[in-house]
Design a protein around this motif. Structure first.
Motif, PDB file in Angstrom:
ATOM      1  N   UNK A  25      19.655  28.737  13.410  1.00 38.10           N
ATOM      2  CA  UNK A  25      20.869  29.116  14.146  1.00 38.10           C
ATOM      3  C   UNK A  25      20.710  28.771  15.621  1.00 38.10           C
ATOM      4  N   UNK A  26      19.523  29.046  16.131  1.00 42.00           N
ATOM      5  CA  UNK A  26      19.254  28.811  17.552  1.00 42.00           C
ATOM      6  C   UNK A  26      19.165  27.310  17.867  1.00 42.00           C
ATOM      7  N   UNK A  27      18.366  26.597  17.085  1.00 42.39           N
ATOM      8  CA  UNK A  27      18.070  25.199  17.409  1.00 42.39           C
ATOM      9  C   UNK A  27      19.246  24.288  17.060  1.00 42.39           C
ATOM     10  N   UNK A  28      19.950  24.581  15.945  1.00 42.04           N
ATOM     11  CA  UNK A  28      21.076  23.726  15.523  1.00 42.04           C
ATOM     12  C   UNK A  28      22.426  24.293  15.970  1.00 42.04           C
ATOM     13  N   UNK A  29      22.395  25.433  16.681  1.00 34.75           N
ATOM     14  CA  UNK A  29      23.651  26.082  17.074  1.00 34.75           C
ATOM     15  C   UNK A  29      24.532  26.294  15.840  1.00 34.75           C
ATOM     16  N   UNK A 106      17.366  23.619  27.483  1.00 30.11           N
ATOM     17  CA  UNK A 106      16.370  22.569  27.263  1.00 30.11           C
ATOM     18  C   UNK A 106      16.251  22.327  25.765  1.00 30.11           C
ATOM     19  N   UNK A 107      15.719  21.171  25.349  1.00 27.95           N
ATOM     20  CA  UNK A 107      15.470  20.977  23.911  1.00 27.95           C
ATOM     21  C   UNK A 107      14.384  21.963  23.456  1.00 27.95           C
ATOM     22  N   UNK A 108      14.553  22.493  22.253  1.00 23.99           N
ATOM     23  CA  UNK A 108      13.584  23.486  21.776  1.00 23.99           C
ATOM     24  C   UNK A 108      12.512  22.811  20.939  1.00 23.99           C
ATOM     25  N   UNK A 109      11.273  22.985  21.334  1.00 21.32           N
ATOM     26  CA  UNK A 109      10.164  22.406  20.571  1.00 21.32           C
ATOM     27  C   UNK A 109       9.172  23.505  20.178  1.00 21.32           C
ATOM     28  N   UNK A 110       8.707  24.251  21.178  1.00 22.48           N
ATOM     29  CA  UNK A 110       7.686  25.259  20.903  1.00 22.48           C
ATOM     30  C   UNK A 110       8.232  26.433  20.090  1.00 22.48           C
ATOM     31  N   UNK A 147      -0.159  31.402  17.731  1.00 20.07           N
ATOM     32  CA  UNK A 147       1.150  31.931  18.143  1.00 20.07           C
ATOM     33  C   UNK A 147       1.077  32.462  19.573  1.00 20.07           C
ATOM     34  N   UNK A 148       0.008  33.176  19.885  1.00 18.20           N
ATOM     35  CA  UNK A 148      -0.118  33.720  21.242  1.00 18.20           C
ATOM     36  C   UNK A 148      -0.218  32.599  22.283  1.00 18.20           C
ATOM     37  N   UNK A 149      -0.898  31.518  21.906  1.00 17.23           N
ATOM     38  CA  UNK A 149      -0.989  30.372  22.809  1.00 17.23           C
ATOM     39  C   UNK A 149       0.379  29.746  23.064  1.00 17.23           C
ATOM     40  N   UNK A 150       1.162  29.591  22.004  1.00 17.14           N
ATOM     41  CA  UNK A 150       2.506  29.023  22.152  1.00 17.14           C
ATOM     42  C   UNK A 150       3.373  29.935  23.023  1.00 17.14           C
ATOM     43  N   UNK A 151       3.246  31.242  22.783  1.00 19.16           N
ATOM     44  CA  UNK A 151       4.017  32.187  23.591  1.00 19.16           C
ATOM     45  C   UNK A 151       3.692  32.012  25.071  1.00 19.16           C
ATOM     46  N   UNK A 152       2.405  31.865  25.392  1.00 22.55           N
ATOM     47  CA  UNK A 152       2.021  31.691  26.798  1.00 22.55           C
ATOM     48  C   UNK A 152       2.631  30.436  27.389  1.00 22.55           C
ATOM     49  N   UNK A 153       2.634  29.329  26.600  1.00 26.08           N
ATOM     50  CA  UNK A 153       3.159  28.103  27.210  1.00 26.08           C
ATOM     51  C   UNK A 153       4.684  28.181  27.329  1.00 26.08           C
ATOM     52  N   UNK A 154       5.349  28.822  26.366  1.00 24.24           N
ATOM     53  CA  UNK A 154       6.804  29.017  26.478  1.00 24.24           C
ATOM     54  C   UNK A 154       7.120  29.864  27.720  1.00 24.24           C
ATOM     55  N   UNK A 176      13.290  33.626  26.204  1.00 25.98           N
ATOM     56  CA  UNK A 176      12.033  34.349  26.354  1.00 25.98           C
ATOM     57  C   UNK A 176      11.961  35.511  25.351  1.00 25.98           C
ATOM     58  N   UNK A 177      13.087  36.196  25.167  1.00 26.29           N
ATOM     59  CA  UNK A 177      13.086  37.308  24.224  1.00 26.29           C
ATOM     60  C   UNK A 177      12.990  36.812  22.779  1.00 26.29           C
ATOM     61  N   UNK A 178      13.530  35.631  22.515  1.00 24.83           N
ATOM     62  CA  UNK A 178      13.341  35.039  21.188  1.00 24.83           C
ATOM     63  C   UNK A 178      11.847  34.813  20.942  1.00 24.83           C
ATOM     64  N   UNK A 179      11.167  34.255  21.948  1.00 20.97           N
ATOM     65  CA  UNK A 179       9.725  34.008  21.803  1.00 20.97           C
ATOM     66  C   UNK A 179       8.974  35.322  21.577  1.00 20.97           C
TER      67      UNK A 179
END
Lengths: 209, 209
Positions: A25-29, A106-110, A147-154, A176-179
């Motif tokens: 839903x988020x990435x493809x709207x 921005x484009x969503x990747x992480x 997952x924690x690493x990805x959260x930090x970079x996001x 940020x709240x999604x992450x």
């Protein structure tokens, strides 16, 4: 007891689909995907209550041994963890609906990568439970570090966006709240994996005793 | 069973103190308070494990009726909710330690108010459990609406700060996460209150049956 495990697996399948749908839903709207997640949240909530009743029924049977009791206690916790995950996926779907009304930051990747990991963790933690598989449970714990690493970079990336383009603050906060929600879903899967390790180690301890 | 309830109340007292200490650390820039919260988190974690063992012991006794089983199932959930709250208070303490190293973004008013409410909710939800007091449990649910309102106004205010002074973004995000942690503590107290309502309503249903 088998019925209860089957139902927890079924609930886990719904949760995985909800995580997937919420991030789609988020990435493809995709508003329809978001609405389906909100519907499945209600079904997950009902299953939680039914599973609690089933567990209380099983607990009231005479002659359950210590291992069986530990299993039922784990089932109560897992049931609750799954319900929380359904709730968090619904939160993501609601934020997706809000974000759809505005241009993307921005484009969503992480975030999709994080969702993929979280889904896998849910499936693997439940498989580890049903199969009493300590190695699989440990694989879930390892995924949680990723997952924690990805959260930090996001987190870093979005904080930079907000500082450079203050107009993005409200949208970036939603992402940020999604992450954070995905991180918490992964934490609940980690809880399940820890319960499995306790169960299996409990059994080992009695065997060596 | 009384021993278990006594221990849950004691754990609740530690959690209330941890919430208080974590926000004192934040508002007064009190590093010693933060360190005490981190120590008490370990004690709360140990109590959770001990309480689980105690509950499994109680479950294995023959002749527990359906009401007793429901109570024990509620105790398992409450025990876990309390442990999560201790964890969230420790997160706040860690953010307080980070924020101490930089100048304050703004005077804190809503966050201490939110913490005060969260503390009260923890105490009241456990009192409601021990006394099977549905009215007190409903008071906790009402407080949760107030907490959500405070969270929304903190969120709006910090988003405005970040947009007007982008240099505050990292600190403002830390404060935002503190508010989220307090909201989640309040959610766990709400879970306990809901468990109490289920317990009491369960008893009512059997009485009318």
């Amino acid at each position: 007891m088998e019925e209860l495990q089957r139902r927890l697996l079924e609930m886990g399948g719904l949760v995985e689909a909800a995580i997937h749908g919420s991030v789609q839903a988020l990435a493809q709207r995709d508003g329809e995907a978001a609405r389906q997640v909100l519907e499945s949240e209600e079904r997950i909530n009902r299953m939680e209550m039914e599973n609690d009743s089933l567990t209380i029924g099983l607990l009231s049977r005479a002659g359950t041994d210590a291992g069986g009791l530990r299993l039922l206690v784990a089932a109560i916790k897992i049931n609750h963890d799954l319900e929380r995950m359904g709730d968090l996926a619904a939160n993501i779907a609601r934020r997706a609906l809000t974000l759809m009304e505005e241009p993307p930051v921005k484009p969503l990747i992480d975030i999709p990568r994080m969702a993929q990991l979280a889904e896998r963790m849910v499936g693997q933690s439940l498989d580890a439970f049903v199969q009493r598989d300590a190695a699989l449970a440990r694989a879930v714990l390892a995924d949680d570090d990723e997952v924690d690493g990805l959260r930090d970079s996001i987190y870093q990336e979005l904080a930079r966006f907000m500082q450079e383009e203050p107009g993005t603050v409200p949208r970036a906060l939603n992402l940020l709240f999604v992450a954070r929600n995905l991180e918490r879903i992964a934490d609940h899967a980690t809880n399940i994996a820890e319960d499995v390790l306790f169960l299996v180690e409990g059994i080992d301890v009695r065997h060596t005793g």
